[in-house]
Structures are given as C-alpha cells and as structure tokens.
Design a protein around this motif. Sequence first.
Motif, PDB file in Angstrom:
ATOM      1  N   ASN A   1      45.201 -28.241  88.561  1.00 18.15           N
ATOM      2  CA  ASN A   1      44.655 -27.788  89.467  1.00 18.15           C
ATOM      3  C   ASN A   1      45.853 -26.383  89.912  1.00 18.15           C
ATOM      4  O   ASN A   1      45.122 -25.526  89.937  1.00 18.15           O
TER       5      ASN A   1
ATOM      6  N   ALA B   1      46.363 -31.169  96.838  1.00 14.48           N
ATOM      7  CA  ALA B   1      46.341 -29.660  95.835  1.00 14.48           C
ATOM      8  C   ALA B   1      44.490 -29.705  96.375  1.00 14.48           C
ATOM      9  O   ALA B   1      44.451 -28.292  96.095  1.00 14.48           O
TER      10      ALA B   1
ATOM     11  N   GLY C   1      45.517 -33.879  87.070  1.00 21.59           N
ATOM     12  CA  GLY C   1      44.511 -33.816  87.742  1.00 21.59           C
ATOM     13  C   GLY C   1      45.654 -32.330  88.725  1.00 21.59           C
ATOM     14  O   GLY C   1      45.172 -31.379  89.042  1.00 21.59           O
ATOM     15  N   VAL C   2      46.544 -32.966  88.902  1.00 28.80           N
ATOM     16  CA  VAL C   2      47.840 -31.538  89.653  1.00 28.80           C
ATOM     17  C   VAL C   2      47.686 -30.742  89.228  1.00 28.80           C
ATOM     18  O   VAL C   2      47.692 -29.500  89.607  1.00 28.80           O
TER      19      VAL C   2
ATOM     20  N   GLY D   1      51.047 -39.859  93.744  1.00 27.39           N
ATOM     21  CA  GLY D   1      49.943 -38.956  92.443  1.00 27.39           C
ATOM     22  C   GLY D   1      48.577 -38.762  92.421  1.00 27.39           C
ATOM     23  O   GLY D   1      48.305 -37.007  93.254  1.00 27.39           O
TER      24      GLY D   1
ATOM     25  N   VAL E   1      46.660 -40.083  86.128  1.00 29.57           N
ATOM     26  CA  VAL E   1      45.313 -39.931  86.068  1.00 29.57           C
ATOM     27  C   VAL E   1      45.432 -38.441  86.847  1.00 29.57           C
ATOM     28  O   VAL E   1      45.380 -37.229  86.685  1.00 29.57           O
ATOM     29  N   PRO E   2      45.739 -39.110  88.772  1.00 31.42           N
ATOM     30  CA  PRO E   2      45.936 -38.229  89.773  1.00 31.42           C
ATOM     31  C   PRO E   2      47.228 -36.994  89.114  1.00 31.42           C
ATOM     32  O   PRO E   2      46.846 -36.144  89.744  1.00 31.42           O
ATOM     33  N   GLN E   3      48.156 -36.943  88.455  1.00 31.13           N
ATOM     34  CA  GLN E   3      49.289 -36.549  88.393  1.00 31.13           C
ATOM     35  C   GLN E   3      48.843 -35.141  87.432  1.00 31.13           C
ATOM     36  O   GLN E   3      49.116 -33.799  88.031  1.00 31.13           O
TER      37      GLN E   3
ATOM     38  N   MET F   1      49.749 -36.271  96.014  1.00 28.90           N
ATOM     39  CA  MET F   1      49.648 -35.016  95.651  1.00 28.90           C
ATOM     40  C   MET F   1      48.350 -34.466  94.912  1.00 28.90           C
ATOM     41  O   MET F   1      48.073 -33.299  95.311  1.00 28.90           O
ATOM     42  N   LEU F   2      47.623 -34.930  94.359  1.00 29.36           N
ATOM     43  CA  LEU F   2      46.545 -34.228  94.387  1.00 29.36           C
ATOM     44  C   LEU F   2      44.846 -34.248  95.527  1.00 29.36           C
ATOM     45  O   LEU F   2      44.856 -33.307  95.871  1.00 29.36           O
TER      46      LEU F   2
ATOM     47  N   ALA G   1      47.888 -44.492  86.930  1.00 29.65           N
ATOM     48  CA  ALA G   1      49.388 -43.488  87.710  1.00 29.65           C
ATOM     49  C   ALA G   1      49.319 -42.347  86.913  1.00 29.65           C
ATOM     50  O   ALA G   1      49.646 -40.585  87.444  1.00 29.65           O
TER      51      ALA G   1
END
Lengths: 219, 221
Positions: free
Chosen positions: A70, B22, A66-67, B15, A62-64, B18-19, A60
Amino acid sequence: MPASTEGDPPAADVPADTTPCLRTPGTAGAGDCRAEHEQWQRRLRLQRRLHDGASLRISALVPQLGVVRNRVPEARPDLDASIEELQDQLHTVLQELREIARVIYPPLLDLAGLAPALKEFADRVPVPVRVEVAEERLGAAVEGAAYFAVTGCLGDLRPGGPPVDVVARRAGAELVVTLTGVPPRLAVGVLDQVHGLGGQVRTSGDPEDGTIEARIPCA
Amino acid sequence: MRVALAEDGALFREGLLMLLRAAGHEVVGCTADGDALVELLTRQPADVAILDIRMPPEPDGGLVTAERLRAAHPGMGLLFLSHYAESHYLMRILEIGTEAIGYRLKEKVGSVDVLTDTLDRIADGEIVIEPVLAKRLVERPRGDRKEIVDSLTPRELDVLKLMAEGRSNNGIAGQLFVTPKAVEKHIANIFSKLGLQEEGSEHHRRVLAVLTYLRSQRAES
C-alpha cells in the motif's frame, strides 16, 4: 495369551458367533501401550507446532506485505504485482503445511473431536457414509487410532460400493468402532492402527459388504 | 468503517491492525480474547467485528464470542478469520447468522483491496465465504445427497458456487461472461430444483439455496 488367528485375513463366510478375532503376534502389554500413547502425543505436539510456529509466522507476514504494498506509489505496478505474487506463494506454502498437519494429526480432530473429523472425511469418500459418533472426548491416542483406522478403511473404498455406516460408541472401558458395508479384508489396516493400544478387531459378513468391529481400550 | 478486532496471535494482530489502518478504517478496539472484545463493544460502537476462531475462551472462543455479539448488537457485521477453512466451522458460523457474516482464511485478506471488499460486503449484509472452501463444498458432493447435485447442470453448479461465495448477480455474470439476465434464469432453475418456494426476499432465497446446498453436503446423522 490367548491363541488367535494372528493377523491372517479373515475367511469371508464365517458364522457370526465364531467371528475371527484379529490380534497381533505378541499382544501389546502395558509398556507397549504407554509407548503408543507417547507416540500419539508426539504426533499431536508436532501438528500443533506446525500451526503455532511456522504457520502463524507466515500468516502474519501476509498483512505486513499488504501494508508495504500500500505504500508503494501507483507508478510502480511491477512491484505491486510482485508483492501480490509473494502473497499467493505464502498462501500455497500455508496450504502445504496444512496438508502435512492433517496427515500427522488432523487439527479438526484435535480441536473438535472424532465426530466432526470423521464427518469431514466422509465428505470425500465416493460412497454414501453415515457417521454416528458420540461427542465425548477420549484423548489423543484413542481418537487418533480410531480416526486413522476408520479413514484408512474408507479411503480404500471404490465408487459404486454399498452405503457405509460408521458407528463409534463407548462401552465400559472400551471404544467400539463398527464399520458396516465394507470388505472385511480391510480389517488388517484397521488392526495396524489399534493394536498398539491393545485393541482387537473382528470381522463378519460378505467379502464386499461385511462388518469390521474394532474395540479399543480407553482410560 | 469502524472495526473491532480480537486475535490472540500478537504478530498477526499487529499486522492486521496496520493493514486496517492503511486501508483507512477506524480500529475502535483490539483485544487478545473474546471476552475482552464483548466488554469493549458494550461501550464502543463498531460496524464489523473481526474474530479469530481459535482463541480464548478456549477452544473456539471466536464462535461463542460471535454468538454473544450477535445477540447484543444484531446490526454488527462479523468476520471470522481462521487458519483453517473447514465446513464444520462454516456450519457453526451459519448457525450464528446468515447475514452480514464472513469466514475467510487469515492469509487471504492480505491486501487493502481484498480486506476492504470483504468488510464492505459484510457491512452490506452479505455472506462472504472463503473461495477455497466454497469450491471444495460444491465440488465434493456427498454420495447420499448426490441427486441434488446431479439434477443441476454444470453451469447452474458454477452459479451456485459463486452464490456460495456471496457474489451478486452482476458479479456472477462478470465471472462467467454471461448477461445478468442469464444468471437470473439459472438462479430461478436452481431455486426450483432445490425446492425453494417463491416466498421471502431474493436475498433470503439465495441464502437458503446456499444453506440447502451446504446442508446436503453434510446431512445430519
């Protein structure tokens, strides 16, 4: 308790009708079996905890990350690279956790059963392996014991050996696992896995191309 | 792109949500199980549905959900995200479809670029397979079908591995530092060695090459 060969390595050229029957000294009683079932359940819970706990939290992240990455302005490529590096490290940690989970109790065995798990393992063996295993689910203990008995044996095979057949079928109150094309001396390792559940092991045939048969009582 | 998502792990779901936002994608729906997603997509169109494999309905709800979605919306792309990259699941996924479908590890779609690239390729009709798994399949041949592997040169194996990852000819050429023309020649050789006849589209033969190869890894018993 019937007398037995008490774990001695089987003689190679024993005729089929007097095949040695391997049992451990002091054959497992009902209490030992319960402990053995409990042991397999513990392994299964441990493996699931690795997945449901640490691994889920790490994936979990990993995508955070990524945000976060960005949101970093283009002008800061260093930070961009550091975050990518962090994500790579998380992947490495997850791969290590997966390896540990696999050694404790393979997730595929838990989720899909003995047949898919053994086929997956057979892909890694340096000799041709044919797997013929019923789809029926038999519980964590019997499936676990059968899986580790077979894979322990297959893992000891060397390249260039004869093709191996793995057959597992239910016969009444027992799971009968037969390995053909394997050295009978590997039966000792098979017995280690199944004796706790009251299982028995027989061998026959040639020292390099024989048969190991394990019978594991199922509920 | 319009994306729908079903994932039972709340942390990862939030998560990923959000990605996706984004990355500029429109998330048309987000559920914790497969049945709710099927229901939602009867009312809402989406370009790609993202599915966790291991979710309700148990045990592998992502697969049964995908079968229903493929039947109801044949044009919708499907992306499986899983904690496990196993050839057992890949074969089941390829039985659901060999076009506009993907299978990746959850932690490997962790950037806007990779996530968008994966979704774009699926929406374009490609197969996207987690590189770790594609690599393992190609490098760990089954003994009984080893002759297929043995008949390929190391360079042809490299090409087949990249094909199994769903790469285009130009993509393969770029990875291997050769011309697209050279890649075409290697692919023609692979097709011939795998016994794929000259019928159907190039894409179809590519898929068949990959499938023939994958099946040779897991010969049906």
